[in-house]
Write an enzyme that holds these catalytic residues in place. Structure first.
Site, PDB file in Angstrom:
ATOM      1  CG  HIS A  72      -2.058  -0.916   1.156  1.00  0.00           C
ATOM      2  ND1 HIS A  72      -3.154  -0.828   1.971  1.00  0.00           N
ATOM      3  CD2 HIS A  72      -2.282  -1.971   0.334  1.00  0.00           C
ATOM      4  CE1 HIS A  72      -4.012  -1.802   1.664  1.00  0.00           C
ATOM      5  NE2 HIS A  72      -3.491  -2.510   0.680  1.00  0.00           N
ATOM      6  CE1 TYR A 201      -4.783   3.930   8.872  1.00  0.00           C
ATOM      7  CE2 TYR A 201      -5.252   3.819  11.219  1.00  0.00           C
ATOM      8  CZ  TYR A 201      -4.530   3.399  10.120  1.00  0.00           C
ATOM      9  OH  TYR A 201      -3.540   2.453  10.274  1.00  0.00           O
ATOM     10  N   PRO A 293      -3.037   0.840  18.902  1.00  0.00           N
ATOM     11  CG  PRO A 293      -4.833  -0.585  18.515  1.00  0.00           C
ATOM     12  CD  PRO A 293      -4.173   0.203  19.587  1.00  0.00           C
ATOM     13  CE  LYS A 297       4.999   3.786  13.096  1.00  0.00           C
ATOM     14  NZ  LYS A 297       4.705   3.189  11.794  1.00  0.00           N
ATOM     15  CE1 TYR A 385      -0.722   3.958   9.458  1.00  0.00           C
ATOM     16  CE2 TYR A 385       0.250   3.056   7.453  1.00  0.00           C
ATOM     17  CZ  TYR A 385      -0.704   3.009   8.446  1.00  0.00           C
ATOM     18  OH  TYR A 385      -1.654   2.010   8.442  1.00  0.00           O
TER      19      TYR A 385
HETATM   20  P1  RFL Z   1       3.079 -11.272  21.812  1.00  0.00           P
HETATM   21  O1  RFL Z   1       2.528 -11.376  20.423  1.00  0.00           O
HETATM   22  O2  RFL Z   1       2.147 -10.899  22.890  1.00  0.00           O
HETATM   23  O3  RFL Z   1       3.772 -12.670  22.128  1.00  0.00           O
HETATM   24  C1  RFL Z   1       4.249 -12.980  23.431  1.00  0.00           C
HETATM   25  C2  RFL Z   1       4.213 -14.482  23.587  1.00  0.00           C
HETATM   26  O4  RFL Z   1       4.705 -14.808  24.885  1.00  0.00           O
HETATM   27  C3  RFL Z   1       3.866 -15.796  25.457  1.00  0.00           C
HETATM   28  N1  RFL Z   1       3.961 -15.730  26.925  1.00  0.00           N
HETATM   29  C4  RFL Z   1       4.694 -16.585  27.663  1.00  0.00           C
HETATM   30  N2  RFL Z   1       5.460 -17.611  27.311  1.00  0.00           N
HETATM   31  C5  RFL Z   1       6.081 -18.296  28.312  1.00  0.00           C
HETATM   32  N3  RFL Z   1       5.948 -17.967  29.625  1.00  0.00           N
HETATM   33  C6  RFL Z   1       5.185 -16.939  30.019  1.00  0.00           C
HETATM   34  N4  RFL Z   1       5.043 -16.635  31.303  1.00  0.00           N
HETATM   35  C7  RFL Z   1       4.518 -16.183  29.018  1.00  0.00           C
HETATM   36  N5  RFL Z   1       3.702 -15.109  29.034  1.00  0.00           N
HETATM   37  C8  RFL Z   1       3.367 -14.850  27.769  1.00  0.00           C
HETATM   38  C9  RFL Z   1       2.483 -15.465  24.934  1.00  0.00           C
HETATM   39  O5  RFL Z   1       1.610 -16.602  24.989  1.00  0.00           O
HETATM   40  C10 RFL Z   1       2.805 -15.036  23.501  1.00  0.00           C
HETATM   41  O6  RFL Z   1       2.766 -16.114  22.605  1.00  0.00           O
HETATM   42  O7  RFL Z   1       4.296 -10.240  21.860  1.00  0.00           O
HETATM   43  P2  RFL Z   1       5.422  -9.917  20.781  1.00  0.00           P
HETATM   44  O8  RFL Z   1       5.996 -11.167  20.201  1.00  0.00           O
HETATM   45  O9  RFL Z   1       6.303  -8.911  21.406  1.00  0.00           O
HETATM   46  O10 RFL Z   1       4.637  -9.246  19.550  1.00  0.00           O
HETATM   47  C11 RFL Z   1       4.002  -8.007  19.681  1.00  0.00           C
HETATM   48  C12 RFL Z   1       2.776  -7.916  18.754  1.00  0.00           C
HETATM   49  O11 RFL Z   1       1.978  -9.048  18.960  1.00  0.00           O
HETATM   50  C13 RFL Z   1       1.963  -6.634  19.005  1.00  0.00           C
HETATM   51  O12 RFL Z   1       2.812  -5.534  19.214  1.00  0.00           O
HETATM   52  C14 RFL Z   1       1.026  -6.290  17.826  1.00  0.00           C
HETATM   53  O13 RFL Z   1       0.041  -7.270  17.673  1.00  0.00           O
HETATM   54  C15 RFL Z   1       0.364  -4.928  18.030  1.00  0.00           C
HETATM   55  N6  RFL Z   1      -0.601  -4.592  16.982  1.00  0.00           N
HETATM   56  C16 RFL Z   1      -0.186  -4.075  15.774  1.00  0.00           C
HETATM   57  N7  RFL Z   1       1.132  -3.944  15.499  1.00  0.00           N
HETATM   58  C17 RFL Z   1       1.548  -3.509  14.268  1.00  0.00           C
HETATM   59  O14 RFL Z   1       2.756  -3.384  14.058  1.00  0.00           O
HETATM   60  N8  RFL Z   1       0.663  -3.209  13.252  1.00  0.00           N
HETATM   61  C18 RFL Z   1      -0.677  -3.321  13.443  1.00  0.00           C
HETATM   62  O15 RFL Z   1      -1.417  -3.095  12.485  1.00  0.00           O
HETATM   63  C19 RFL Z   1      -1.156  -3.736  14.740  1.00  0.00           C
HETATM   64  N9  RFL Z   1      -2.449  -3.880  14.980  1.00  0.00           N
HETATM   65  C20 RFL Z   1      -1.967  -4.748  17.223  1.00  0.00           C
HETATM   66  C21 RFL Z   1      -2.872  -4.375  16.187  1.00  0.00           C
HETATM   67  C22 RFL Z   1      -2.450  -5.273  18.422  1.00  0.00           C
HETATM   68  C23 RFL Z   1      -3.794  -5.408  18.625  1.00  0.00           C
HETATM   69  N10 RFL Z   1      -4.210  -5.968  19.865  1.00  0.00           N
HETATM   70  C24 RFL Z   1      -5.222  -6.912  20.007  1.00  0.00           C
HETATM   71  C25 RFL Z   1      -3.417  -5.742  21.052  1.00  0.00           C
HETATM   72  C26 RFL Z   1      -4.234  -4.509  16.373  1.00  0.00           C
HETATM   73  C27 RFL Z   1      -4.707  -4.988  17.593  1.00  0.00           C
HETATM   74  C28 RFL Z   1      -6.191  -5.054  17.763  1.00  0.00           C
HETATM   75  C1  PHB Z   2      -5.162  -4.263  11.173  1.00  0.00           C
HETATM   76  O1  PHB Z   2      -5.323  -4.546   9.972  1.00  0.00           O
HETATM   77  O2  PHB Z   2      -5.399  -5.076  12.065  1.00  0.00           O
HETATM   78  C2  PHB Z   2      -4.694  -2.912  11.543  1.00  0.00           C
HETATM   79  C3  PHB Z   2      -4.311  -2.036  10.546  1.00  0.00           C
HETATM   80  C4  PHB Z   2      -3.874  -0.755  10.883  1.00  0.00           C
HETATM   81  C5  PHB Z   2      -3.843  -0.377  12.216  1.00  0.00           C
HETATM   82  C6  PHB Z   2      -4.203  -1.271  13.213  1.00  0.00           C
HETATM   83  C7  PHB Z   2      -4.642  -2.552  12.870  1.00  0.00           C
HETATM   84  O3  PHB Z   2      -3.454   0.881  12.527  1.00  0.00           O
END
Ligand code: RFL
Ligand code: PHB
Length: 394
Positions: A72, A201, A293, A297, A385
């Site tokens: 994109h 957005y 989110p 990032k 971004y």
């Molecule tokens: P994670 O993915 O939380 O993984 C951590 C892992 O550790 C395990 N764990 C344990 N394992 C052993 N012993 C323990 N005591 C433990 N405690 C926990 C967990 O089970 C898990 O498997 O962290 P990590 O790897 O640092 O990754 C980070 C990302 O997952 C997170 O930053 C993103 O998902 C955030 N995020 C977004 N990031 C982007 O860059 N672009 C996006 O578009 C974006 N959209 C989002 C998002 C996060 C969202 N939510 C639900 C928080 C959209 C949403 C809605």
């Molecule tokens: C997503 O596709 O889950 C998504 C995209 C952009 C954002 C957050 C989440 O800023």
């Protein structure tokens, strides 16, 4: 069991670190609390910066992303019923983002790890980290009714916001900065074609909305909702109706609805823990920081953290130099705070804050007007971004 680096957590940061270390010939074991299927079932991020896609290429897992992911060059901002495109590609001199789900990134990394025959211990109970202030840290966990111990040289805390690593640091050794927002995001995944070929957005007086996607046949939508809302109270029909009310006429016309495959509410938070190194234990990814989110990032910061960490560990083993591990925390935190600032600011710009009153609304309107009608304003959004380069400011 013995290893050089014990990685706690098999989310994107733990798995990517595992591949980066493997490529450098450093031995690592990953210990994960959940099952592999559980980890893959979490629908989260969707937008990857070029720094992240480059890293996935570097460890050799980028093929499917380049085939199935969508490049994109811009996104729309919709407010006061009108859309304005932020032409990221033009404004940043040719940079883009990749829309490819976190689930797919995780799956590609898991497959590569399995193909290389590397050890991941899933469903490890009661994971504990010990002696990380010495040169011989240990990790213990329970599995199949037995307690196991891993002796290692370093521990990488990639265990997310609710993990055990940050929680094991003595209180006086860590400073935490936190802001909790008064709303959450209700997310829906549906097997329907996206409403638009790029992301939208939406700032509406009914609250923020985001139209995202996973493929040409799969959409991901979010709505700003009060923190008190329960996901069970949101039927699919109620979700689509509310989304329609926040869209413009063109969006309402094009929106294709269908049954939700996944529906959940995520709270929004800005959080940073400093420092990110405690002796021979490092924090990386969500274990050390959370962004709301809106700026997409979180996953990208997790990727840049582990790139810096792998570089520091490679330097340690190759050159017997501690310079990299000494500068790890400072290097990460500079990039993290820049992303925290952008994510907080973009959240403040796009969400509805009735508590700020009529003047808050007017100021937000003026800022949106500035962003889309000023080259400098639009460029500032675009530059943040698409993400900072890894070596910015070095
Ligand atoms: P994670 O993915 O939380 O993984 C951590 C892992 O550790 C395990 N764990 C344990 N394992 C052993 N012993 C323990 N005591 C433990 N405690 C926990 C967990 O089970 C898990 O498997 O962290 P990590 O790897 O640092 O990754 C980070 C990302 O997952 C997170 O930053 C993103 O998902 C955030 N995020 C977004 N990031 C982007 O860059 N672009 C996006 O578009 C974006 N959209 C989002 C998002 C996060 C969202 N939510 C639900 C928080 C959209 C949403 C809605
Ligand atoms: C997503 O596709 O889950 C998504 C995209 C952009 C954002 C957050 C989440 O800023």
């Amino acid at each position: 069991m013995r290893t050089q680096v014990a990685i706690i957590g098999a989310g994107p940061s733990g798995l990517l670190l595992g591949q980066l270390l493997h490529k450098a010939g450093i031995d690592a074991v990953i210990i994960e609390r959940q099952s592999g299927d559980y980890v893959l079932g979490r629908i989260r991020a969707g937008v990857l910066e070029q720094v992240t896609t480059d890293l996935l290429d570097e460890v050799g897992v980028g093929q499917r992303m380049h085939k199935e992911g969508m490049v994109h060059g811009g996104f729309d901002m919709l407010f006061k019923g009108e859309r304005h495109r932020i032409d990221m590609n033009r404004l940043t001199g040719g940079k883009n983002v990749m829309v490819y789900g976190q689930t797919e990134v995780t799956r590609d990394l898991m497959d590569a790890r399995q193909a290389a025959g590397l050890v991941t211990i899933y469903e490890a109970g009661n994971v504990s980290v010990h002696d990380f202030n010495t040169k011989r840290p240990r990790v213990t966990y329970e599995k199949d009714g037995q307690t196991h111990e891993i002796e290692c040289e370093f521990i990488a805390g990639c265990d997310g916001f609710h993990g055990v690593c940050r929680a094991s640091v003595p209180e006086g050794a860590i400073t935490e900065y936190e802001k909790v927002y008064p709303f959450g995001w209700l997310g829906v995944l549906a097997e329907t074609p996206p409403v638009h070929h790029e992301l939208i957005y939406v700032n509406s007086t009914r609250g923020f909305a985001l139209c995202s996607q996973r493929s040409s046949t799969r959409s991901r939508y979010y709505l700003q909702v009060p923190l008190t809302d329960k996901v069970e109270a949101w039927s699919d029909d109620a979700f689509w109706n509310e989304l329609r009310l926040r869209l413009d006429a063109g969006g309402r016309e094009k929106l294709v609805t269908g049954p939700s495959i996944e529906k959940s509410i995520a709270p929004l938070r800005s959080f940073v823990a400093e420092p990110m190194r405690f002796g021979r234990m490092f924090l990386a990814g969500d274990a050390a920081h959370i962004v709301p989110p809106t700026g997409a990032k979180g996953l990208n910061l997790a990727a840049s953290d582990v790139k810096y960490l792998s570089g520091a560990l490679i330097e340690f083993y190759a050159d017997k130099s501690e310079a990299g591990i000494d500068s790890y925390s400072g290097r990460c935190l500079r990039r993290i705070w820049r992303a925290e600032r952008f994510s907080w600011w973009f959240t403040s710009l796009m969400h509805h804050f009735p508590e700020n009153g009529p003047i808050g609304q007017k100021l937000q309107d003026a800022e949106l007007d500035y962003i889309v009608n000023s080259e400098a304003g639009a460029r500032s959004v675009a530059e943040n971004y698409v993400g900072l380069p890894l070596d910015f400011g070095d």
